[in-house]
Design a protein around this motif. Structure first.
Motif, PDB file in Angstrom:
ATOM      1  N   ILE A 128      14.527 -12.556 -30.779  1.00  0.00           N
ATOM      2  CA  ILE A 128      14.283 -12.487 -32.261  1.00  0.00           C
ATOM      3  C   ILE A 128      13.959 -13.857 -33.017  1.00  0.00           C
ATOM      4  N   PHE A 129      14.968 -14.311 -32.622  1.00  0.00           N
ATOM      5  CA  PHE A 129      14.995 -15.869 -33.171  1.00  0.00           C
ATOM      6  C   PHE A 129      13.752 -16.740 -32.407  1.00  0.00           C
ATOM      7  N   LEU A 130      13.632 -16.432 -31.368  1.00  0.00           N
ATOM      8  CA  LEU A 130      12.489 -17.352 -30.513  1.00  0.00           C
ATOM      9  C   LEU A 130      11.016 -16.805 -31.072  1.00  0.00           C
ATOM     10  N   ALA A 131      10.907 -15.659 -31.265  1.00  0.00           N
ATOM     11  CA  ALA A 131       9.681 -14.960 -31.846  1.00  0.00           C
ATOM     12  C   ALA A 131       9.556 -15.459 -33.385  1.00  0.00           C
ATOM     13  N   THR A 132      10.522 -15.536 -33.954  1.00  0.00           N
ATOM     14  CA  THR A 132      10.405 -15.802 -35.311  1.00  0.00           C
ATOM     15  C   THR A 132      10.189 -17.377 -35.555  1.00  0.00           C
ATOM     16  N   ALA A 133      10.633 -18.007 -34.893  1.00  0.00           N
ATOM     17  CA  ALA A 133      10.362 -19.596 -34.642  1.00  0.00           C
ATOM     18  C   ALA A 133       8.997 -19.820 -34.354  1.00  0.00           C
ATOM     19  N   TYR A 134       8.312 -19.020 -33.351  1.00  0.00           N
ATOM     20  CA  TYR A 134       6.809 -19.157 -32.836  1.00  0.00           C
ATOM     21  C   TYR A 134       6.035 -18.836 -34.191  1.00  0.00           C
ATOM     22  N   GLU A 135       6.400 -17.712 -34.653  1.00  0.00           N
ATOM     23  CA  GLU A 135       5.929 -16.837 -35.747  1.00  0.00           C
ATOM     24  C   GLU A 135       5.544 -18.080 -37.028  1.00  0.00           C
ATOM     25  N   HIS A 136       6.623 -18.812 -37.246  1.00  0.00           N
ATOM     26  CA  HIS A 136       6.659 -19.650 -38.498  1.00  0.00           C
ATOM     27  C   HIS A 136       6.115 -20.853 -38.213  1.00  0.00           C
ATOM     28  N   THR A 137       6.079 -21.582 -36.913  1.00  0.00           N
ATOM     29  CA  THR A 137       5.524 -22.884 -36.616  1.00  0.00           C
ATOM     30  C   THR A 137       4.167 -22.650 -36.061  1.00  0.00           C
ATOM     31  N   GLY A 138       3.809 -21.337 -35.351  1.00  0.00           N
ATOM     32  CA  GLY A 138       2.486 -21.407 -34.641  1.00  0.00           C
ATOM     33  C   GLY A 138       2.755 -22.247 -33.540  1.00  0.00           C
ATOM     34  N   SER A 139       3.771 -22.642 -32.967  1.00  0.00           N
ATOM     35  CA  SER A 139       3.854 -23.597 -31.732  1.00  0.00           C
ATOM     36  C   SER A 139       4.678 -22.835 -30.626  1.00  0.00           C
TER      37      SER A 139
END
Length: 165
Positions: A128-139
């Motif tokens: 969940i944390f990894l997908a959220t980081a991806y969602e927020h940074t786009g990277s």
């Protein structure tokens, strides 16, 4: 690929800064959470043997075997898993469900793909944390760095455990 995975969107300084902050958080959250889950599973008398990779690592005696394992776990595996779970699966699920639904579903697949009941909850939260980081940074660079830190903390704790046994 660069557009889909956002590999060029996060500067080196921000990547290192975010990754180091998250590494500290992982150290202070992941280890205690894993310990709590282990105690609860023991209390409930639910069998929860270690992951297969942990068993394999525990068998290694030579420094070169240990170094290769740690290199693979910290650098290679996070790249491969993040490309698949966040870059492909999360993006795919997001086309058919909400962002929140895609985060939870892709994290669940990530957790259960590790085929270990005892680590399912911590890995689901990590997913969940990894997908959220991806969602927020786009990277994907930030989730790769975070995932590498998670694996590093786990590997170092296993190495310390190995040295005391």
């Amino acid at each position: 690929a660069e557009y889909q995975f956002g590999l060029g969107r996060l500067g080196t300084f921000n990547l290192l800064r975010f990754t180091l902050v998250v590494c500290g958080a992982i150290f202070f959250l992941e280890l205690p959470l894993s310990h709590v889950v282990d105690r609860v599973m023991n209390w409930l008398q639910v069998p929860h043997p270690p992951q297969e990779t942990v068993i394999t690592f525990q068998k290694y005696k030579r420094p070169d075997e240990i170094a290769l394992f740690m290199f693979t776990a910290v650098l290679i595996v996070p790249v491969i898993e993040e490309l698949f779970f966040r870059g492909f699966l999360y993006a795919f699920l997001k086309r058919f469900t909400s962002t929140r639904g895609a985060i939870v579903l892709s994290a669940g697949v990530f957790a259960f793909a590790h085929v270990n009941l005892g680590s399912a909850l911590p890995l689901w939260l990590l997913g969940i944390f990894l997908a959220t980081a991806y969602e927020h940074t786009g990277s994907l660079l930030l989730p790769i760095g975070i995932h590498g830190c998670f694996n590093l903390v786990t590997a170092v704790s296993l190495l310390l455990e190995k040295s005391t046994s």
